[in-house]
Design a protein around this motif. Structure first.
Motif, PDB file in Angstrom:
ATOM      1  N   MET A  22       0.847  -0.946   0.247  1.00  0.00           N
ATOM      2  CA  MET A  22       0.021   0.025  -0.482  1.00  0.00           C
ATOM      3  C   MET A  22       1.471   1.417   0.523  1.00  0.00           C
ATOM      4  O   MET A  22       1.933   1.138   0.566  1.00  0.00           O
ATOM      5  CB  MET A  22      -0.400   0.459   0.949  1.00  0.00           C
ATOM      6  CG  MET A  22      -1.685  -1.310   1.632  1.00  0.00           C
ATOM      7  SD  MET A  22      -2.949  -1.115   0.060  1.00  0.00           S
ATOM      8  CE  MET A  22      -3.762   0.027  -0.230  1.00  0.00           C
ATOM      9  N   GLY A  48      -2.264   7.506  -1.644  1.00  0.00           N
ATOM     10  CA  GLY A  48      -2.622   8.085  -2.570  1.00  0.00           C
ATOM     11  C   GLY A  48      -3.277   9.434  -3.179  1.00  0.00           C
ATOM     12  O   GLY A  48      -3.010  10.545  -2.436  1.00  0.00           O
ATOM     13  N   SER A  73      -6.878   9.229  -3.597  1.00  0.00           N
ATOM     14  CA  SER A  73      -7.787   8.443  -1.984  1.00  0.00           C
ATOM     15  C   SER A  73      -6.578   8.077  -1.066  1.00  0.00           C
ATOM     16  O   SER A  73      -5.598   8.489  -1.625  1.00  0.00           O
ATOM     17  CB  SER A  73      -8.037   6.957  -2.573  1.00  0.00           C
ATOM     18  OG  SER A  73      -6.692   6.377  -2.909  1.00  0.00           O
ATOM     19  N   ARG A  74      -6.668   8.222   0.077  1.00  0.00           N
ATOM     20  CA  ARG A  74      -5.414   7.983   1.157  1.00  0.00           C
ATOM     21  C   ARG A  74      -4.619   7.182   0.376  1.00  0.00           C
ATOM     22  O   ARG A  74      -3.762   7.869   1.383  1.00  0.00           O
ATOM     23  CB  ARG A  74      -6.683   7.986   2.743  1.00  0.00           C
ATOM     24  CG  ARG A  74      -5.649   8.737   3.519  1.00  0.00           C
ATOM     25  CD  ARG A  74      -7.111   8.262   5.060  1.00  0.00           C
ATOM     26  NE  ARG A  74      -6.191   6.994   5.475  1.00  0.00           N
ATOM     27  CZ  ARG A  74      -5.193   6.732   6.515  1.00  0.00           C
ATOM     28  NH1 ARG A  74      -4.245   6.928   6.300  1.00  0.00           N
ATOM     29  NH2 ARG A  74      -5.740   5.337   6.454  1.00  0.00           N
ATOM     30  N   VAL A  75      -5.340   6.274   1.070  1.00  0.00           N
ATOM     31  CA  VAL A  75      -4.760   5.000   0.214  1.00  0.00           C
ATOM     32  C   VAL A  75      -4.620   4.494  -1.114  1.00  0.00           C
ATOM     33  O   VAL A  75      -5.787   4.553  -0.917  1.00  0.00           O
ATOM     34  CB  VAL A  75      -4.105   3.845   1.623  1.00  0.00           C
ATOM     35  CG1 VAL A  75      -4.412   4.647   2.494  1.00  0.00           C
ATOM     36  CG2 VAL A  75      -5.237   3.923   1.454  1.00  0.00           C
ATOM     37  N   ALA A  76      -3.276   3.675  -1.498  1.00  0.00           N
ATOM     38  CA  ALA A  76      -3.880   3.352  -3.041  1.00  0.00           C
ATOM     39  C   ALA A  76      -3.250   1.784  -3.147  1.00  0.00           C
ATOM     40  O   ALA A  76      -1.964   1.747  -2.155  1.00  0.00           O
ATOM     41  CB  ALA A  76      -3.212   4.164  -3.782  1.00  0.00           C
ATOM     42  N   PHE A  77      -3.590   1.188  -4.304  1.00  0.00           N
ATOM     43  CA  PHE A  77      -2.727  -0.043  -4.252  1.00  0.00           C
ATOM     44  C   PHE A  77      -0.746   0.003  -4.745  1.00  0.00           C
ATOM     45  O   PHE A  77      -1.116   1.024  -5.616  1.00  0.00           O
ATOM     46  CB  PHE A  77      -2.854  -0.855  -4.270  1.00  0.00           C
ATOM     47  CG  PHE A  77      -4.511  -1.814  -4.205  1.00  0.00           C
ATOM     48  CD1 PHE A  77      -3.959  -2.105  -2.991  1.00  0.00           C
ATOM     49  CD2 PHE A  77      -6.065  -0.716  -4.952  1.00  0.00           C
ATOM     50  CE1 PHE A  77      -6.022  -2.798  -2.764  1.00  0.00           C
ATOM     51  CE2 PHE A  77      -6.699  -1.578  -3.756  1.00  0.00           C
ATOM     52  CZ  PHE A  77      -6.935  -2.725  -2.918  1.00  0.00           C
ATOM     53  N   GLU A 116     -11.213   2.763   2.671  1.00  0.00           N
ATOM     54  CA  GLU A 116     -10.300   2.792   2.246  1.00  0.00           C
ATOM     55  C   GLU A 116      -9.862   2.220   0.667  1.00  0.00           C
ATOM     56  O   GLU A 116      -9.583   3.166  -0.001  1.00  0.00           O
ATOM     57  CB  GLU A 116      -9.215   3.188   3.633  1.00  0.00           C
ATOM     58  CG  GLU A 116      -9.242   4.043   4.663  1.00  0.00           C
ATOM     59  CD  GLU A 116      -9.451   5.692   4.316  1.00  0.00           C
ATOM     60  OE1 GLU A 116      -8.499   5.416   2.985  1.00  0.00           O
ATOM     61  OE2 GLU A 116      -9.209   6.406   5.624  1.00  0.00           O
ATOM     62  N   LEU A 117     -10.356   0.501   1.302  1.00  0.00           N
ATOM     63  CA  LEU A 117      -9.442  -0.150   0.314  1.00  0.00           C
ATOM     64  C   LEU A 117     -10.668  -0.368  -0.553  1.00  0.00           C
ATOM     65  O   LEU A 117     -10.089  -0.125  -1.853  1.00  0.00           O
ATOM     66  CB  LEU A 117      -9.077  -1.206   1.071  1.00  0.00           C
ATOM     67  CG  LEU A 117      -8.307  -1.992   1.854  1.00  0.00           C
ATOM     68  CD1 LEU A 117      -8.075  -3.072   2.173  1.00  0.00           C
ATOM     69  CD2 LEU A 117      -6.759  -0.745   1.418  1.00  0.00           C
ATOM     70  N   GLU A 143     -11.706   2.677  -1.676  1.00  0.00           N
ATOM     71  CA  GLU A 143     -11.798   4.074  -2.543  1.00  0.00           C
ATOM     72  C   GLU A 143     -10.444   3.551  -3.435  1.00  0.00           C
ATOM     73  O   GLU A 143     -10.808   4.239  -4.614  1.00  0.00           O
ATOM     74  CB  GLU A 143     -11.752   5.388  -1.613  1.00  0.00           C
ATOM     75  CG  GLU A 143     -13.108   5.183  -0.938  1.00  0.00           C
ATOM     76  CD  GLU A 143     -12.684   6.889  -0.154  1.00  0.00           C
ATOM     77  OE1 GLU A 143     -10.927   7.316  -0.514  1.00  0.00           O
ATOM     78  OE2 GLU A 143     -13.246   7.948   0.187  1.00  0.00           O
ATOM     79  N   ALA A 144      -9.914   2.714  -2.511  1.00  0.00           N
ATOM     80  CA  ALA A 144      -8.492   2.395  -3.725  1.00  0.00           C
ATOM     81  C   ALA A 144      -8.776   1.699  -4.415  1.00  0.00           C
ATOM     82  O   ALA A 144      -8.367   1.854  -6.238  1.00  0.00           O
ATOM     83  CB  ALA A 144      -7.117   1.758  -2.525  1.00  0.00           C
ATOM     84  N   ALA A 177      -8.014   2.753  -8.786  1.00  0.00           N
ATOM     85  CA  ALA A 177      -7.597   1.826 -10.028  1.00  0.00           C
ATOM     86  C   ALA A 177      -8.349   0.967 -10.623  1.00  0.00           C
ATOM     87  O   ALA A 177      -7.451   0.304 -11.796  1.00  0.00           O
ATOM     88  CB  ALA A 177      -6.701   0.132  -8.867  1.00  0.00           C
TER      89      ALA A 177
END
Length: 254
Positions: free
Chosen positions: A15, A18, A21-25, A60-61, A63-64, A68
């Protein structure tokens, strides 16, 4: 779409921060998707058992995944399974990603719900299994964990799809390396594969075929038990021997 061989991507990463988004893959998860061989919109299933199925993290995921362009589902086990047939959902996935937290609690809850055997079937069916930290150790015989308290201890009852130990966060938590080496030297853990933060191990069947990294300059390691000759301590006991594996840097690495 099943991979052409049972595949596991065991990591200390996956992770990143983002932009929308706050987090991204990060590249390690993207690589797991690539290994699945999917040619359509990737289907991921996430399990957050190790952290108690935190719904805020699921969001959060979600949104990620939207950013993606992936389809993401969750299998929550607290306070009851969120789907009628977890195995059916897992078998539909291209990639299963398991989050970090308490590997001891994760294993206990999975066994209570029969997921230990489910995952063996899902792995053999060609769904790529992956995860970070607890989600890396769980596929192995065991590793080192803070599940019991602040001081690291051994866990030795992993699912053992892979006949090795696993050391995560090898460069970022000072207790990890010496404990792994002691456990291997004492025979508590078998040959153990370890990852610095940002590094992943790719297994095809039970063979480690490659180390990959989303962070430049990081490493992977194999720790083996050796007896006799220069690998024997002065008192005649076995000692651990560590070999660095240079990871292939993935596209998009930082």
């Amino acid at each position: 779409m099943p991979a052409d061989a049972p595949t596991i991507v065991a990591t200390s990463g996956g992770m990143k921060a983002g932009r929308r988004s706050r987090v991204a893959f990060a590249p390690l998860v993207e690589h797991a998707v690539e290994l699945s061989g999917t040619t359509g919109r990737p289907k991921l299933v996430h399990l957050g058992t190790a952290s108690g199925d935190q719904r805020w993290w699921n969001a959060e995921l979600d949104e990620a995944a939207a950013v993606a362009g992936w389809d993401l589902r969750h299998v929550n086990l607290f306070s009851m399974p969120s789907v009628d047939d977890p195995e059916a959902l897992l078998l539909e996935a291209d990639v299963v990603w398991v989050g970090g937290g308490s590997v001891v609690n994760l294993l206990a809850v999975w066994r209570a719900h029969g997921l230990d055997e489910v995952f063996r079937r899902v792995w053999r069916a060609g769904v790529v299994l992956g995860g970070v930290s607890a989600g890396s150790i769980c596929w192995h015989v065991g590793g080192t964990t803070d599940s019991f308290g602040p001081s690291l201890r051994a866990v030795t009852d992993g699912l053992a799809l892979l006949p090795y130990g696993n050391g995560v966060h090898y460069d970022s938590e000072a207790e990890r390396r010496p404990l792994v080496q002691r456990l291997v030297a004492e025979g508590v853990l078998p040959t153990t594969h370890c990852t610095d933060d940002g590094v992943g191990l790719v297994y095809r069947g039970t063979e480690l075929v490659e180390a990959v990294s989303e962070v430049r300059g990081k490493g992977a390691y194999t720790v083996t038990r050796a007896t006799g000759g220069p690998d024997q301590d002065d008192d005649g006991s076995a000692r651990a021997v560590e070999e660095r594996l240079e990871p292939r840097v993935l596209p998009g690495a930082r």
